[in-house]
Design a protein around this motif. Structure first.
Motif, PDB file in Angstrom:
ATOM      1  N   UNK A 144      12.431  -9.947 -20.292  1.00  0.00           N
ATOM      2  CA  UNK A 144      10.758  -9.017 -20.538  1.00  0.00           C
ATOM      3  C   UNK A 144      10.723  -8.486 -21.758  1.00  0.00           C
ATOM      4  N   UNK A 145      12.168  -8.360 -22.420  1.00  0.00           N
ATOM      5  CA  UNK A 145      11.763  -7.190 -23.851  1.00  0.00           C
ATOM      6  C   UNK A 145      11.083  -6.250 -23.040  1.00  0.00           C
ATOM      7  N   UNK A 146      10.555  -5.981 -22.163  1.00  0.00           N
ATOM      8  CA  UNK A 146       9.911  -4.152 -22.277  1.00  0.00           C
ATOM      9  C   UNK A 146      11.630  -2.739 -22.324  1.00  0.00           C
ATOM     10  N   UNK A 147      12.551  -3.436 -21.968  1.00  0.00           N
ATOM     11  CA  UNK A 147      13.376  -2.084 -22.964  1.00  0.00           C
ATOM     12  C   UNK A 147      13.451  -1.861 -23.920  1.00  0.00           C
ATOM     13  N   UNK A 148      13.450  -0.762 -24.387  1.00  0.00           N
ATOM     14  CA  UNK A 148      14.030  -0.689 -25.616  1.00  0.00           C
ATOM     15  C   UNK A 148      15.351  -0.748 -26.141  1.00  0.00           C
TER      16      UNK A 148
END
Length: 347
Positions: A267-271
């Motif tokens: 989901x690409x939400x964590x940096x």
């Protein structure tokens, strides 16, 4: 040392003044740095045991492609790994010299006593090989330089002078052998990354060292930028932790691997992937930002050329004395002359 991850550093916007982007073209891509730029060198050098976790992607310190992969695709260039080729002759597609754990200087900050080159040694070795073969650096190639974090995280968190001098010397060395297009990254606030809270580290000390380093690096970049024949392109990483939320990252303080209960890599939400390194989504932002900076600097508009250099901690602070740099280069060159040829990696 028993640390499993090596460097830290991220990128956000360069906060550049508006300008028309134009197509850019380089014929080669050379990469110097640490784990943030390593696409498999230390992985190959350690018999594919480091990074060891199956959760790391193809020898990279992330869960997918890193900024070097993304930028290389955008530019149509794919550097050859240093560990898969002899040092000379250089292949036409360029070389990625970056090694995970590289210090800013001659050695590796994590896996010592293995002859693995630090960032300065990578550059000095490149320069030495060119000189040995009576060559100069390809003026149409893009050279990238990113390092310094490992010195603070694994060596001496209070010594900013040594990494400043090492990275500044590396930059001046590249210029000295003929490099014209150099992409330079500063450091994020290391006191804000997850690793700052681990290993008895002091976040306040790391933040101060980061600031001091960035100011010193800005001094070198400012000096080099006075040369109209050089295209020094800087990318500000210092702003990322304060600005990443605006890019859609919902978690910019914890590592994805530490929050498996809520972390979905897809989901690409964590940096941040682990305590030190960006997720592949974070690396994509780095690549896009770097490309935007490259395109902006490719437009020769005198009124903004120097203004496009990064802001914040990468602002102009002063100018280093060129004579001091020249003297330091000669001294370091002598030191590394014999060492580079004996650097070996074993699979």
């Amino acid at each position: 040392m028993k640390k499993q991850a090596v460097a830290a550093g991220f990128v956000l916007f360069s906060f550049m003044l508006p300008t028309k982007a134009s197509a850019v073209s380089f014929d080669q891509l050379y990469v110097f740095g640490d784990s943030l730029s390593d696409t498999g060198n230390i992985y190959n050098a350690t018999g594919k045991t480091y990074p060891s976790s199956r959760r790391y992607f193809d020898g990279r310190f992330s869960n997918g492609p890193i900024w070097v992969d993304y930028l290389g695709d955008q530019l149509g260039l794919k550097p050859t790994l240093f560990t898969t080729i002899p040092p000379t002759p250089f292949p036409t597609q360029g070389i990625n010299f970056a090694f995970g754990g590289a210090s800013s200087g001659l050695d590796n900050a994590i896996l010592d006593n293995r002859g693995l080159p630090g960032v300065l040694k990578q550059v000095l070795g490149f320069a030495e090989t060119l000189q040995t073969n009576n060559q100069t650096a390809d003026p149409n190639a893009l050279y990238t330089l990113w390092g310094g974090a490992n010195d603070f995280l694994f060596l001496n968190p209070e010594d900013s002078t040594t990494p400043i001098n090492n990275i500044s010397l590396a930059l001046n060395t590249l210029v000295g052998v003929g490099a014209k297009n150099i992409l330079v990254f500063n450091l994020p606030d290391l006191g804000q990354i997850p690793a700052a809270k681990n290993g008895n580290r002091n976040p306040t000390t790391l933040s101060k060292s980061t600031s001091d380093f960035n100011l010193g690096l800005a001094e070198t970049v400012s000096a080099l930028s006075q040369n109209p024949n050089l295209n020094i392109i800087s990318v500000d990483t210092y702003s990322l932790l304060n600005q990443a939320s605006a890019l859609g990252f919902t978690n910019v303080t914890e590592s994805c691997l530490d929050r498996e209960d809520i972390c979905d890599p897809a989901n690409n939400k964590f940096l941040i992937w682990d305590d030190y390194h960006p997720t592949t989504a974070g690396h994509k932002v780095i690549a896009d930002t770097a490309l935007a900076a490259i395109q902006a600097k490719s437009v020769p508009e005198p009124a903004i050329n120097l203004g496009i250099l990064a802001v914040g901690a990468f602002g102009t602070v002063g100018m280093l004395k060129r004579q001091q740099k020249r003297s330091a280069l000669i001294t370091a060159g002598r030191v590394i002359n014999a060492q580079w040829s004996h650097t070996t990696v074993e699979n």
